[in-house]
Design a protein around this motif. Structure first.
Motif, mmCIF file in Angstrom:
data_model
loop_
_atom_site.group_PDB
_atom_site.id
_atom_site.type_symbol
_atom_site.label_atom_id
_atom_site.label_comp_id
_atom_site.label_asym_id
_atom_site.label_seq_id
_atom_site.Cartn_x
_atom_site.Cartn_y
_atom_site.Cartn_z
ATOM 1 N N TYR A 1 0.814 -1.136 0.145
ATOM 2 C CA TYR A 1 -0.055 -0.223 -0.172
ATOM 3 C C TYR A 1 0.887 1.403 -0.024
ATOM 4 O O TYR A 1 1.924 1.321 0.346
ATOM 5 C CB TYR A 1 -0.987 0.100 1.229
ATOM 6 C CG TYR A 1 -0.261 0.227 2.597
ATOM 7 C CD1 TYR A 1 -0.006 1.455 3.146
ATOM 8 C CD2 TYR A 1 0.290 -0.804 3.229
ATOM 9 C CE1 TYR A 1 0.577 1.507 4.080
ATOM 10 C CE2 TYR A 1 1.032 -0.912 4.359
ATOM 11 C CZ TYR A 1 1.121 0.301 4.872
ATOM 12 O OH TYR A 1 1.817 0.574 6.095
ATOM 13 N N CYS A 2 0.420 2.289 -0.576
ATOM 14 C CA CYS A 2 1.028 3.661 -0.427
ATOM 15 C C CYS A 2 0.040 4.779 0.060
ATOM 16 O O CYS A 2 -0.915 4.867 -0.455
ATOM 17 C CB CYS A 2 1.454 3.935 -1.793
ATOM 18 S SG CYS A 2 2.654 5.254 -1.761
ATOM 19 N N LEU A 3 0.407 5.422 1.164
ATOM 20 C CA LEU A 3 -0.256 6.223 1.633
ATOM 21 C C LEU A 3 0.094 7.860 0.992
ATOM 22 O O LEU A 3 1.025 7.830 0.492
ATOM 23 C CB LEU A 3 -0.141 6.604 3.202
ATOM 24 C CG LEU A 3 -0.296 5.291 4.066
ATOM 25 C CD1 LEU A 3 0.277 5.497 5.624
ATOM 26 C CD2 LEU A 3 -1.994 5.112 4.126
ATOM 27 N N PRO A 4 -1.134 8.653 1.119
ATOM 28 C CA PRO A 4 -0.719 9.844 0.310
ATOM 29 C C PRO A 4 0.468 10.661 0.905
ATOM 30 O O PRO A 4 0.689 10.765 2.089
ATOM 31 C CB PRO A 4 -2.115 10.767 0.681
ATOM 32 C CG PRO A 4 -3.091 9.971 0.871
ATOM 33 C CD PRO A 4 -2.291 8.670 1.576
ATOM 34 N N GLY A 5 1.204 11.242 -0.011
ATOM 35 C CA GLY A 5 2.535 11.881 0.502
ATOM 36 C C GLY A 5 3.709 10.990 0.733
ATOM 37 O O GLY A 5 4.763 11.439 0.861
ATOM 38 N N GLU A 6 3.674 9.794 0.503
ATOM 39 C CA GLU A 6 4.724 8.865 1.142
ATOM 40 C C GLU A 6 5.498 8.598 -0.481
ATOM 41 O O GLU A 6 4.638 8.285 -1.293
ATOM 42 C CB GLU A 6 4.003 7.293 1.499
ATOM 43 C CG GLU A 6 3.567 7.378 2.912
ATOM 44 C CD GLU A 6 4.587 7.926 3.892
ATOM 45 O OE1 GLU A 6 5.764 7.104 3.721
ATOM 46 O OE2 GLU A 6 4.405 8.613 4.827
ATOM 47 N N PRO A 7 6.697 8.334 -0.271
ATOM 48 C CA PRO A 7 7.376 8.290 -1.622
ATOM 49 C C PRO A 7 7.534 6.824 -2.351
ATOM 50 O O PRO A 7 7.508 6.792 -3.341
ATOM 51 C CB PRO A 7 8.864 8.879 -1.555
ATOM 52 C CG PRO A 7 8.774 8.667 0.140
ATOM 53 C CD PRO A 7 7.784 8.929 0.730
ATOM 54 N N CYS A 8 7.383 5.990 -1.272
ATOM 55 C CA CYS A 8 7.564 4.581 -1.620
ATOM 56 C C CYS A 8 6.322 3.580 -1.105
ATOM 57 O O CYS A 8 5.948 4.050 0.042
ATOM 58 C CB CYS A 8 8.788 3.992 -1.346
ATOM 59 S SG CYS A 8 10.310 4.751 -2.129
ATOM 60 N N PRO A 9 5.755 2.675 -1.866
ATOM 61 C CA PRO A 9 5.062 1.953 -0.979
ATOM 62 C C PRO A 9 5.409 0.979 -0.068
ATOM 63 O O PRO A 9 6.768 0.631 0.238
ATOM 64 C CB PRO A 9 4.513 0.960 -2.047
ATOM 65 C CG PRO A 9 5.545 1.083 -3.113
ATOM 66 C CD PRO A 9 6.257 2.241 -3.175
ATOM 67 N N LYS A 10 4.628 0.289 0.796
ATOM 68 C CA LYS A 10 4.978 -0.354 1.827
ATOM 69 C C LYS A 10 4.546 -1.814 1.875
ATOM 70 O O LYS A 10 3.482 -1.799 1.568
ATOM 71 C CB LYS A 10 4.759 0.350 3.309
ATOM 72 C CG LYS A 10 5.445 1.312 3.849
ATOM 73 C CD LYS A 10 4.972 1.931 5.060
ATOM 74 C CE LYS A 10 5.739 3.034 5.616
ATOM 75 N NZ LYS A 10 5.474 4.238 5.487
#
Length: 83
Positions: free
Chosen positions: A30-39
């Motif tokens: 998943y990738c949260l808004p503002g995060e550069p990379c997915p987790k």
């Protein structure tokens, strides 16, 4: 066809999820808004177990469903009906 400005702004606040499915395993990122990379979600919080067994099972003697490693272990003993 094109998003209006308001719809574009709403989409910026939403998280994005990705699923990688094979016959044997699943992986969820998943990738949260503002995060550069997915987790990528780990099966255990303190470990790096990213491959989740793609197995769903239902116990033969009760209305209880299990998935992943629990379904894998129960299927090995014949406790669940699995797919």
């Amino acid at each position: 066809m094109f998003l209006e400005h308001r719809e574009k702004e709403e989409n910026k606040r939403q998280a994005t999820a990705g699923y990688d499915l094979t016959d044997a395993y699943a992986q969820i990122s998943y990738c949260l808004p503002g995060e550069p990379c997915p987790k990528t979600i780990s099966l255990q919080a303190d470990q790096e177990q990213y491959l989740i067994p793609a197995l769903l099972g239902r116990y033969t003697d009760q209305d209880l469903w299990v998935y992943g490693p629990k379904a894998q272990a129960a299927a090995a003993t014949g406790e669940v009906f699995s797919r």
